[in-house]
Design an enzyme around this catalytic site. Structure first.
Site, short mmCIF file in Angstrom:
data_model
loop_
_atom_site.label_atom_id
_atom_site.label_comp_id
_atom_site.label_asym_id
_atom_site.label_seq_id
_atom_site.Cartn_x
_atom_site.Cartn_y
_atom_site.Cartn_z
N LEU A 46 9.02 -7.38 -2.86
CA LEU A 46 8.28 -6.15 -3.12
C LEU A 46 8.58 -5.54 -4.48
CD1 LEU A 46 6.29 -4.25 -1.63
CD2 LEU A 46 8.26 -2.86 -1.02
N SER A 73 7.56 5.88 6.02
CA SER A 73 8.34 4.99 6.89
C SER A 73 9.78 5.47 7.03
CB SER A 73 8.32 3.56 6.35
OG SER A 73 9.10 2.72 7.17
N ARG A 82 -2.42 1.98 0.21
CA ARG A 82 -2.11 0.56 0.07
C ARG A 82 -3.24 -0.36 0.53
NH1 ARG A 82 4.11 1.25 2.24
NH2 ARG A 82 4.91 2.20 0.33
N PHE A 103 3.30 9.40 -5.44
CA PHE A 103 3.26 8.16 -4.66
C PHE A 103 1.85 7.99 -4.13
CE2 PHE A 103 5.64 4.94 -2.26
CZ PHE A 103 6.73 4.76 -3.11
N GLN A 121 -0.18 -3.82 7.53
CA GLN A 121 -0.29 -3.35 6.15
C GLN A 121 0.16 -4.43 5.17
OE1 GLN A 121 2.29 -0.16 4.10
NE2 GLN A 121 0.38 0.89 4.59
N GLY A 174 19.49 -2.53 17.36
CA GLY A 174 18.99 -2.42 15.99
C GLY A 174 19.77 -1.36 15.23
N HIS A 221 1.12 -4.75 1.36
CA HIS A 221 1.46 -3.97 0.17
C HIS A 221 0.82 -4.67 -1.02
CE1 HIS A 221 3.72 -1.83 -2.86
NE2 HIS A 221 4.26 -1.07 -1.93
N GLU A 262 5.89 0.85 -4.70
CA GLU A 262 4.87 1.78 -5.14
C GLU A 262 5.42 2.80 -6.14
OE1 GLU A 262 2.03 4.48 -2.38
OE2 GLU A 262 2.42 2.43 -1.75
N ARG A 266 -0.28 2.92 7.05
CA ARG A 266 0.83 3.84 6.80
C ARG A 266 0.80 4.39 5.38
NH1 ARG A 266 5.61 3.43 4.45
NH2 ARG A 266 5.81 1.16 4.48
N HIS A 314 3.65 -6.35 4.66
CA HIS A 314 4.72 -5.38 4.43
C HIS A 314 5.13 -4.59 5.67
CE1 HIS A 314 7.23 -2.63 2.24
NE2 HIS A 314 6.46 -1.58 2.48
#
Length: 573
Positions: A247, A393, A281, A115, A235, A11, A237, A250, A388, A347
């Site tokens: 998306l 993140s 969220r 936020f 989650q 990854g 969003h 936020e 979260r 999300h």
């Protein structure tokens, strides 16, 4: 072909890149990516990265820690939240020194904005804590860290898909991969393997996740006997573009955007009177669903409006240019003049592979699996709890990606080269031959669509025992049907039909784990909202869920939450 590295990182998103940068120079490291590295999904993050710098107004790491714990509805392991909040300023300045072009205040400091869920004085009022680069924070961080990886000469393997995680006698031996361009199967032997394969939002019909987000590392760890933790917490969003799931960050509400229902009301004043549209969220997603259910969706349909018109063209161009571009491209609307239709979109996955604070993967007895590590969204370090907090993140990726890198370097002195398994590629070759030789007539696209519709209808923002049980039965039927899948393409090069079949197997297994965990947790907490058990139950359910795959079915068990500074309280905003 057999390849060999001291450390293999699977990854090339921000977690994998940050770990690789920490290992480079100390050991031979390889970086494996399912897509070209800069196309990794970390680059889609828009809003920002949290740190209590106090550049715009007073802030403290204790407030950041508290918001993380409260945002996670007290399922967050508080020792982990403390590590994150304390290390956040260092991580931001490190990124700045690497070259990340954060927005600036007039006096040259890193700019910060409000936020969702970020507060001062332990919830008293909103605070500006999100460091950002317009609305493309993840993109510029990805590009910067990838540049650093190239500069350090890290060997990268783009468009190689991990199809098997090989563990022998409690120690990782390496991974088997499929090369997209040639169809060749390779085994990569390593003393240490870090899984940084991201989330699995494609288990749902509407998601902000990329097409590659199919949970490969999570499922292969699960199949290898590693339990998965807190899989019920998914989650949604609140502001995905209606009908698409793309998306709208936020950051739009952080800059002053307002959610409105069909009556034009700023409805979040009813649900979170203190911080309104900057609520967490999970709370806003539920509020939108309630507004729609009670007939206040726009024109009676299943969406509400995001109002950015009062921000003005200049502010939208400076702070929210990508968002404005998305809305123009996909909807033909002008954010300076038009209201934007939005609905919740899958999300982020709070659950995943259980790990220590240094990224060591833990087995069903909470013991370290030698040589195996995980970081980022595929892991569950119990930082995000039941929900979260926004901007945590990107911070999670760089803080705990770095810690995993440091730990791997420290451990290499005690990890021997694993015994080379006999014919390690053979199980993957058999799996591919079985799929290509299928004659049952079942189509991958059809089964995937059915799974996504089941998950969206029965295990999304709201859940109920009856529908969850039905979903489990339906997924079992799809798993049975998968045994009759027919991959028509027999080619070797760029056989995407074959890869989609393999990804479907992963999604089916993870979908089952999500639904089974959701059925087991008989309370509502964070992103897990049970209509038949609407209250949070700390006496019975203040604990983490673990699910382990068995020869037949699975078993569910639990482990305690780590509580240090903050005792669970009602979660009012």
């Amino acid at each position: 072909m057999i390849l060999k590295h001291d450390v293999l990182i699977v990854g090339a998103g921000l977690a994998g890149l940050r770990a690789a940068l920490e290992v480079a120079g100390s050991a031979d490291v390889g970086l494996l990516s399912k897509v070209y590295p800069t196309r990794s999904h970390s680059g889609a993050a828009q809003g920002g990265i949290a740190a209590a710098l106090g550049n715009e107004e007073p802030d403290s790491w204790e407030w950041h820690m508290f918001d993380t714990v409260k945002g996670g509805d007290y399922l967050t392991d508080q020792n982990v939240a403390e590590i994150l909040a304390l290390d956040a300023p260092r991580a931001i300045y490190e990124l700045e020194h690497m070259g990340v072009p954060f927005n600036r205040t007039e006096d040259g400091r890193i700019a910060q904005r409000a936020f969702g869920g970020h507060t001062r004085d332990f919830g008293a009022a909103p605070v500006k804590r999100a460091c950002y680069a317009a609305d493309r924070s993840g993109r510029v961080m990805m590009d910067t860290l990838y540049f650093q990886a190239v500069k350090k000469g890290i060997r990268t393997y783009p468009e190689l898909h991990m199809l098997d995680l090989v563990i022998r006698d409690g120690q990782v031996a390496g991974v088997t991969v499929y090369e997209l361009a040639t169809g060749e199967i390779h085994f990569i032997q390593a003393r240490a393997v870090l899984l940084a394969t991201g989330g699995f939002g494609k288990v749902y019909k509407t998601t902000s996740n990329a097409f590659a987000s199919t949970g490969d590392g999570v499922y292969l760890a699960y199949r290898a006997g590693i339990p998965l933790e807190d899989m019920e917490f998914v989650q949604f969003h609140p502001t995905g573009i209606y009908g698409l799931g793309v998306l709208i960050s936020e950051a739009a509400r952080g800059e002053g955007g307002i959610l409105r229902n069909d009556l034009g009301e700023r409805f979040m004043e009813r649900y979170a009177p203190t911080i309104k549209d900057l609520g967490p969220r999970d709370m806003i997603s539920r509020a939108i669903h309630v507004e729609i259910h009670e007939g206040r969706g726009i024109g009676g349909r299943d969406y509400v409006h995001l109002d950015l018109t009062h921000l003005g063209e200049k502010r939208l161009a400076e702070k929210l240019s990508d968002i404005s571009s998305f809305v123009k491209i996909y909807l033909g609307l002008d954010t300076a003049k038009d209201l934007v239709p939005v609905q919740p979109t899958c999300h982020y996955m709070m659950g995943g592979i259980p790990v220590s604070v240094d990224g060591e993967v833990l087995d069903a007895d909470h013991r370290v699996v030698r040589g195996l590590y995980a970081a980022g969204e595929c892991s569950c370090i119990s930082l995000h709890g039941a929900n979260r907090l926004g901007c945590n993140s990107l911070l999670d990726l760089v803080v705990f990606g770095r810690r995993a890198g440091l730990k791997m370097v420290a451990d290499l002195g005690t990890i021997p080269w694993p015994v080379m398994p006999k014919s390690p590629e053979e199980p993957v070759r058999e799996r591919i031959a079985r799929l290509k030789g299928g004659r049952g007539g079942e189509k991958v696209a059809h089964l995937r669509r059915e799974l996504q519709e089941i998950m969206t209808a029965h295990c999304s923002v709201f859940r109920h025992e009856e529908t969850l049980a039905g979903a489990l039965s339906d997924i079992a039927a799809l798993q049975d049907a998968f045994g009759r899948v027919n991959v028509e393409s027999q080619g070797e090069r760029f056989n995407t039909e074959l890869l989609e079949a393999i990804e479907l197997e992963h999604l089916l297994g993870l979908g089952e784990a999500i639904v089974a965990s959701a059925l087991a947790r008989k309370e509502s907490r964070g992103a897990h909202s049970r209509e038949d058990f609407p209250a949070r139950d700390d006496e019975s359910w203040l604990k983490h869920t673990l699910i382990q795959k068995q020869d037949k079915g699975y078993r569910i068990f639990h482990k305690p939450v780590t509580i240090t500074r903050f005792q669970p309280k009602p979660r009012a905003y």
